[in-house]
Design an enzyme around this catalytic site. Sequence first.
Site, PDB file in Angstrom:
ATOM      1  N   ASP A   5     -25.574 -46.890   2.880  1.00  0.00           N
ATOM      2  CA  ASP A   5     -26.257 -47.346   1.669  1.00  0.00           C
ATOM      3  C   ASP A   5     -27.731 -47.596   1.993  1.00  0.00           C
ATOM      4  O   ASP A   5     -28.047 -48.374   2.889  1.00  0.00           O
ATOM      5  CB  ASP A   5     -25.601 -48.625   1.163  1.00  0.00           C
ATOM      6  CG  ASP A   5     -26.104 -49.074  -0.198  1.00  0.00           C
ATOM      7  OD1 ASP A   5     -27.312 -48.939  -0.480  1.00  0.00           O
ATOM      8  OD2 ASP A   5     -25.296 -49.574  -0.989  1.00  0.00           O
ATOM      9  N   HIS A  23     -25.066 -46.006  -3.504  1.00  0.00           N
ATOM     10  CA  HIS A  23     -25.227 -47.425  -3.798  1.00  0.00           C
ATOM     11  C   HIS A  23     -24.365 -47.767  -5.008  1.00  0.00           C
ATOM     12  O   HIS A  23     -24.648 -47.350  -6.126  1.00  0.00           O
ATOM     13  CB  HIS A  23     -26.703 -47.699  -4.090  1.00  0.00           C
ATOM     14  CG  HIS A  23     -27.046 -49.137  -4.271  1.00  0.00           C
ATOM     15  ND1 HIS A  23     -26.876 -50.071  -3.279  1.00  0.00           N
ATOM     16  CD2 HIS A  23     -27.557 -49.811  -5.332  1.00  0.00           C
ATOM     17  CE1 HIS A  23     -27.287 -51.249  -3.711  1.00  0.00           C
ATOM     18  NE2 HIS A  23     -27.696 -51.121  -4.958  1.00  0.00           N
ATOM     19  N   SER A  53     -24.885 -54.881  -5.807  1.00  0.00           N
ATOM     20  CA  SER A  53     -26.243 -54.962  -5.291  1.00  0.00           C
ATOM     21  C   SER A  53     -26.752 -56.405  -5.350  1.00  0.00           C
ATOM     22  O   SER A  53     -26.133 -57.295  -4.767  1.00  0.00           O
ATOM     23  CB  SER A  53     -27.135 -53.996  -6.078  1.00  0.00           C
ATOM     24  OG  SER A  53     -28.374 -53.816  -5.455  1.00  0.00           O
TER      25      SER A  53
END
Length: 484
Positions: free
Chosen positions: A416, A444, A202
């Site tokens: 995502d 995710h 991320s």
Amino acid sequence: MRARATVLAVVAGMAAAGLAVTPAAAAPDLEWSECAPELNAPRGTGCATIDVPLDYEDSSGEQITLTLSAAGSLDAPEALVVNPGGPGESGIGTPKQIWSSLPPEVSSQYLVVGFDPRGVGASSPVDCGDTSGIFPTPLPPHEPADADQEQQRVDIARQAAEACAENSGDLLPHITTANAARDLDRIRSALAQDKLDYLGYSYGTKLGATYATLFPDTTGRMVLDSVVDPTVSVYESGFQQNNAMQKRAEQFFDWIAERDDQYHLGVTGSRVQRAWDEMADKLEAQPAEGKVGSAALGEMLASTMYSDTSWPTLAGAVSKYRDGDASGLVSATEELGLDTVNGSQLAYNCVDGVWPTEWQTWHDDTARSAGTAPLFAWLNTWYSASCAFWGAPPQERVEIGEGDVPPVMLVQAQDDPATPAIGAHRMQETLPGSRLVLAEGGNHGQFLFETNDCIDTPVLEYLRTGELPSADVDCPVAPAPGAN
């Protein structure tokens, strides 16, 4: 926006004594020892600290302390530095989970090292003080019904920014991704590694790509999972995220509809969404137990979009609420809600780029986004709105990919909701020669957490050998969760 819990859960394991005494020749600047109890590090984790400059333009000036953690053997020939994302998430528990998930031929190769980035957790954290008095319970609805409701939300955002500035004003200008990347190079050096081998999830993909841009000659094997778009500002990425979140929510509603005999919320996704909207209106008029209003319901939905493993929790709580039992909804708020003020996350986001200072710009852009993403546009805006009033000026953004940056390994889920797939494609264009492992589905965080050999095998081979795949890899989705 970011869920209260990180994507990477803590995994317990062997005792801290399992981290051997560090060889002096291997890492002369680090002294590993048992982690302090307040860090809540998983068993088998050792901790150390290093000092880094607060301001890299005055590297001999004031220093701040970063806390590191590690799992595995200190005799391992290489180190893999990991970051779980955020920004603003602690990385202390991440090494043990990653190391425990690696196969023996890779875990024996690496000491896995995590850290709390500057401004986070145990590394000179941003402190916004007690902000509980700023937020009414329940919160006003995310989408304001009129100008007065919108102004109430604007005032909350301004007060939160002022609280962070009052408590951490001297720190705020230096909490940037560029400085965190410079810290990464100090960590690499302290670990006595010629190259930085790195795994970031991320926001950690932005941090890793920034490091590779600033330090291409010392960039080693780099895996970026759930990739942040390097071509847009943080402000623009929020609107990009809204549509991806809306699409994922529609998939969630379809999933519920397929299990109507369990949840009784509708036999089609559109009927489930109507039932959801009706419940939001009801909660706005009469919050559950006086606590859970429509805003809390929206936050739970946003949090649930990160992983379909949490879908049964929220679907079950909503179903029970419609049957007259609000207890599950209230407890789900604690589990799935979003932080009201995450000072560390705001610090990175607000300084990493330019934000509009005229509220009318925010209003117009959010109203436009709400046309295609009504469930999330205003929620996402309020989560970042303090950046309009932040107590530190924006810093110059590092142009990721500028210069001779080496190729990396990219991992991405097609749907995502938090880091839309367009970010991975643009990162691949920005870092030529990079390889992309693209999976169907929308969770995710993919590598090591989807139990998907198609994803894990090429990434593990890259970490083991340093050789990228000869071509991109497309993978099927992991099975969706069953209803509980």
